[in-house]
Write an enzyme that holds these catalytic residues in place. Sequence first.
Site, PDB file in Angstrom:
ATOM      1  N   ASP A 221      -6.286  -7.068   4.091  1.00 30.49           N
ATOM      2  CA  ASP A 221      -7.439  -6.389   3.489  1.00 30.49           C
ATOM      3  C   ASP A 221      -8.379  -7.431   2.896  1.00 30.49           C
ATOM      4  OD1 ASP A 221      -8.983  -4.200   2.427  1.00 30.49           O
ATOM      5  OD2 ASP A 221      -8.103  -4.649   0.472  1.00 30.49           O
TER       6      ASP A 221
ATOM      7  N   ASP B 176      -3.100 -18.143  -0.206  1.00 33.68           N
ATOM      8  CA  ASP B 176      -4.140 -18.799  -1.017  1.00 33.68           C
ATOM      9  C   ASP B 176      -4.808 -19.907  -0.212  1.00 33.68           C
ATOM     10  OD1 ASP B 176      -1.692 -20.140  -1.097  1.00 33.68           O
ATOM     11  OD2 ASP B 176      -1.861 -20.762  -3.197  1.00 33.68           O
TER      12      ASP B 176
ATOM     13  N   TYR C  64       0.821  -1.216   0.000  1.00 33.68           N
ATOM     14  CA  TYR C  64       0.000   0.000   0.000  1.00 33.68           C
ATOM     15  C   TYR C  64       0.852   1.262   0.000  1.00 33.68           C
ATOM     16  CZ  TYR C  64      -4.689  -1.914   0.927  1.00 33.68           C
ATOM     17  OH  TYR C  64      -5.901  -2.525   0.840  1.00 33.68           O
TER      18      TYR C  64
ATOM     19  N   LYS D 288       3.124 -15.363   1.670  1.00 30.52           N
ATOM     20  CA  LYS D 288       3.282 -16.064   0.394  1.00 30.52           C
ATOM     21  C   LYS D 288       4.773 -16.354   0.240  1.00 30.52           C
ATOM     22  CE  LYS D 288       1.572 -17.644  -3.507  1.00 30.52           C
ATOM     23  NZ  LYS D 288       0.632 -18.785  -3.600  1.00 30.52           N
TER      24      LYS D 288
ATOM     25  N   ASP E 182     -12.134  -9.077   4.637  1.00 27.79           N
ATOM     26  CA  ASP E 182     -13.442  -9.019   3.964  1.00 27.79           C
ATOM     27  C   ASP E 182     -14.042 -10.418   3.877  1.00 27.79           C
ATOM     28  OD1 ASP E 182     -13.392  -6.247   3.478  1.00 27.79           O
ATOM     29  OD2 ASP E 182     -14.223  -6.504   1.461  1.00 27.79           O
TER      30      ASP E 182
HETATM   31  C1  IPM Z   1     -10.350  -1.251   4.314  1.00 29.06           C
HETATM   32  C2  IPM Z   1     -10.614  -0.596   2.989  1.00 29.06           C
HETATM   33  C3  IPM Z   1      -9.468   0.347   2.671  1.00 29.06           C
HETATM   34  C4  IPM Z   1      -8.207  -0.497   2.562  1.00 29.06           C
HETATM   35  C5  IPM Z   1      -9.676   1.214   1.425  1.00 29.06           C
HETATM   36  C6  IPM Z   1     -10.960   2.008   1.484  1.00 29.06           C
HETATM   37  C7  IPM Z   1      -8.509   2.128   1.175  1.00 29.06           C
HETATM   38  O1  IPM Z   1     -10.810  -1.544   2.001  1.00 29.06           O
HETATM   39  O2  IPM Z   1     -10.253  -0.527   5.319  1.00 29.06           O
HETATM   40  O3  IPM Z   1     -10.245  -2.477   4.345  1.00 29.06           O
HETATM   41  O4  IPM Z   1      -7.937  -1.074   1.508  1.00 29.06           O
HETATM   42  O5  IPM Z   1      -7.487  -0.564   3.557  1.00 29.06           O
HETATM   43 MG    MG Z   2     -10.862  -3.542   2.734  1.00 30.36          MG
END
Ligand code: IPM
Ligand code: MG
Length: 356
Positions: free
Chosen positions: A245, A221, A143, A189, A249
């Site tokens: 990240d 993975d 990032y 990885k 999710d």
């Molecule tokens: C998160 C989001 C952020 C990230 C974005 C909005 C920059 O997806 O907080 O997980 O990738 O960190």
């Molecule tokens: Mg995110």
Amino acid sequence: MGKSYKIGIIKGDGIGPEIIDEAIKVLDAVSVGQNCNLKYTEMLLGGAAIDETGVPLPDETIQGVNKCDAVLFGAIGGPKWDKLERHLRPESGLLGLRKAMGTYANLRPASVYDELVNASSLKPRVVEGVDLMVVRELTGGIYFGQPRELLHDKAYNTMIYTREEVVRIARVAFDIAMKRQKRICSVDKANVLEVSQFWREIVEEIGKEYPEVELTHMYVDNAAMQLIRDPRQFDVMLTSNLFGDILSDAASMLSGSIGLLPSASMGDGVGLFEPIHGSAPDIAGQGIANPIATIASASMMLRYGLGELKAADKIDAAIKRVLKEGYRTGDISDYGAKEIVTCTEMGDIIAEYAAK
Ligand code: IPM
Ligand code: MG
């Protein structure tokens, strides 16, 4: 006399303002009973900041957050700002804020509320009892790595970690594991990337300082697959910025709705607390957003940011109670709803229960 805290409030875009208002309502309700006094200062970030000042992260916000004891944040972004150049987009504001605050450790718990075990896209027998914590490195990795560039016929980013960055995030994960089931799975990885080999070696080294914690390693993975195959095998998942990240999710879906999950971003200074979901522009302003992720983030703020454990426990218990009693926002209305409520109503009920 109770303690007094300065809380930075960043509402942001989309559903941000609605969900933050409910979290403030709950914080106010619980702080009275716990004899602590919260003073709020609003600051701009993301699209709201672009509209007002032309940049996603105004200097006043950076100065403002450093004067606070903790910062509660809603969500940013939306189609209105999607065409801007990367460094002017709302997301750049958030990344800049994380970096400026030095919040290198992002804690993303994913657990399954018993009442919502059917809400998960996975079978109840797979998700029942899941309680894991993703510890994501937040201010390094691909990032932020330099060099990075978007050219006409190529583009590149750099995944880079320094020893210091891996050491400190590993220590956070081991300290958390010590308070949980004492198991860490470090995700990388290392079969392909040098930066992951490096990560793995350092995590091993730090692990020696914590002989009680069981340390395992997994390729990312495989970890994605294992999260869906058998999520109960995980206690703490330690991983880098990009992998965290993605995995967080995925982990959020175990609980049935991304609208339930909070996060805490900690460093050596002020902490930043935010729901893991985005600004959901498609439902903004309709009063149907689920405020629970933000209310639970306010609870994490009390627990990890301010050390007000009792107040945090009250909020967590109130959330469990509303779910048990069958109050549901639209996102989880198909699962055990006795009453479907708006964002504001959900905030009202949680505030009432948390105050008791
Ligand atoms: C998160 C989001 C952020 C990230 C974005 C909005 C920059 O997806 O907080 O997980 O990738 O960190
Ligand atoms: Mg995110």
